[in-house]
Write an enzyme that holds these catalytic residues in place. Sequence first.
Site, PDB file in Angstrom:
ATOM      1  N   HIS A  49      62.800 107.620  12.160  1.00 37.17           N
ATOM      2  CA  HIS A  49      63.989 107.455  11.312  1.00 37.17           C
ATOM      3  C   HIS A  49      64.277 105.945  11.201  1.00 37.17           C
ATOM      4  O   HIS A  49      65.248 105.435  11.766  1.00 37.17           O
ATOM      5  CB  HIS A  49      65.180 108.209  11.932  1.00 37.17           C
ATOM      6  N   ARG A  79      74.700 102.199   7.500  1.00 37.37           N
ATOM      7  CA  ARG A  79      73.563 102.761   6.755  1.00 37.37           C
ATOM      8  C   ARG A  79      73.611 102.264   5.295  1.00 37.37           C
ATOM      9  O   ARG A  79      72.594 101.915   4.709  1.00 37.37           O
ATOM     10  CB  ARG A  79      73.598 104.301   6.786  1.00 37.37           C
ATOM     11  N   ASP A 101      71.760 111.481  20.541  1.00 39.17           N
ATOM     12  CA  ASP A 101      71.336 112.204  19.337  1.00 39.17           C
ATOM     13  C   ASP A 101      71.387 113.696  19.685  1.00 39.17           C
ATOM     14  O   ASP A 101      71.446 114.067  20.870  1.00 39.17           O
ATOM     15  CB  ASP A 101      69.915 111.772  18.924  1.00 39.17           C
ATOM     16  N   CYS A 146      73.567 108.614  15.977  1.00 35.99           N
ATOM     17  CA  CYS A 146      73.153 108.540  14.573  1.00 35.99           C
ATOM     18  C   CYS A 146      73.960 109.485  13.697  1.00 35.99           C
ATOM     19  O   CYS A 146      74.069 109.259  12.497  1.00 35.99           O
ATOM     20  CB  CYS A 146      71.661 108.837  14.462  1.00 35.99           C
TER      21      CYS A 146
HETATM   22  N1   CP Z   1      72.044 109.895  10.556  1.00 35.48           N
HETATM   23  C1   CP Z   1      71.608 110.541   9.450  1.00 35.48           C
HETATM   24  O1   CP Z   1      70.502 110.328   8.953  1.00 35.48           O
HETATM   25  O2   CP Z   1      72.515 111.392   8.891  1.00 35.48           O
HETATM   26  P1   CP Z   1      72.194 112.494   7.793  1.00 35.48           P
HETATM   27  O3   CP Z   1      71.257 113.473   8.408  1.00 35.48           O
HETATM   28  O4   CP Z   1      73.531 113.078   7.432  1.00 35.48           O
HETATM   29  O5   CP Z   1      71.554 111.802   6.612  1.00 35.48           O
HETATM   30  N1  NVA Z   2      67.069 113.840  15.481  1.00 33.28           N
HETATM   31  C1  NVA Z   2      67.939 114.248  14.407  1.00 33.28           C
HETATM   32  C2  NVA Z   2      68.423 113.071  13.635  1.00 33.28           C
HETATM   33  C3  NVA Z   2      69.377 113.388  12.525  1.00 33.28           C
HETATM   34  C4  NVA Z   2      69.784 112.179  11.749  1.00 33.28           C
HETATM   35  C5  NVA Z   2      67.204 115.221  13.508  1.00 33.28           C
HETATM   36  O1  NVA Z   2      66.028 114.984  13.223  1.00 33.28           O
HETATM   37  O2  NVA Z   2      67.788 116.224  13.085  1.00 33.28           O
END
Ligand code: CP
Ligand code: NVA
Length: 305
Positions: A130, A290, A222, A262
């Site tokens: 990510h 972001r 997370d 996040c």
């Molecule tokens: N942190 C993040 O990517 O959030 P979303 O999944 O809402 O885009």
């Molecule tokens: N680890 C999480 C991050 C979300 C932004 C997922 O992949 O769902």
Amino acid sequence: MQKDLVSIDLLTNGDVADLLALAKDLKAVYRHGGRVDSLKGKVLGMVFAKPSLRTRVSFEVAAVQLGGHAMYITHGEVGLGKREAVSDAARVLSRMIDGIMIRTFAHSEVEELSLHATIPVINGLTDLYHPCQALADLMTIDEHFGTLEGIRVAYIGDGNNVAHSLINSARRTPISLAIATPPGYEPTREIVDAAHGEIGNRLVVGNDPAEAVKGANVVYADVWASMGQEAERQERLARFVGFQVNDALVDAASPGAVVMHCLPAHRGEEITDSIMDGTRAIVFQQAENRLHLQRALLHVLMGTR
Ligand code: CP
Ligand code: NVA
């Protein structure tokens, strides 16, 4: 900077520093009512195979604020890799729009798009990485502490996409990272080994949250079950007991430590209400960044070529 943002390890230290500096400058410009129209007449296609609040809204707002347009495309409707080959879709999109942001499961899909598209391809989250999140996290840490130098981050939880991008962030900036996961949920071996080869003990991976937060300036959480892992939720709730970011854990970090996540957060699981709503959390500043980070990213990747 190269055409795409697929993962942070593919950037140079200079790319990361430049992006953070530009994001900071543009944040100030937009705060004071200024505008940049580097995406005028340009279209960003945003392909989503998973849900999103922050990524979807921040990319769309960033594109519009730069004078461009963003188009939401559901992965299912395009049928990437099913209705047609990813490489063919990449070639078609390259002839119609000016950039692609994609959130999907397999990281290889983003790599394939990147290989075949002649327009910028941005990874908006895969099961493996990510990068936009981690870059915005670096911006937030720098904003809060005024530096990245000597900052110690403790990541508590699942060793997957967000943890992997934080590892790569430590390879490209001076931060140190201690990761604590339950046994069996450690970050991918190759990603850890590559980082150890470059930054040695600035990365520590273990299974003890109390050990990881010792001396940490940032405690990072997370979710325990990521998107696509919903069926494992009950099992994970049991395996991740002891890995909650709560007041006791944050009290054991460095004085003045802040908490990052996040988001979305599963309150009462990986993080408590008390932390989320308390003064040590900087999670909403982190979420806002972001937008600022990705505005800079779109400007560099789509606005200057
Ligand atoms: N942190 C993040 O990517 O959030 P979303 O999944 O809402 O885009
Ligand atoms: N680890 C999480 C991050 C979300 C932004 C997922 O992949 O769902």
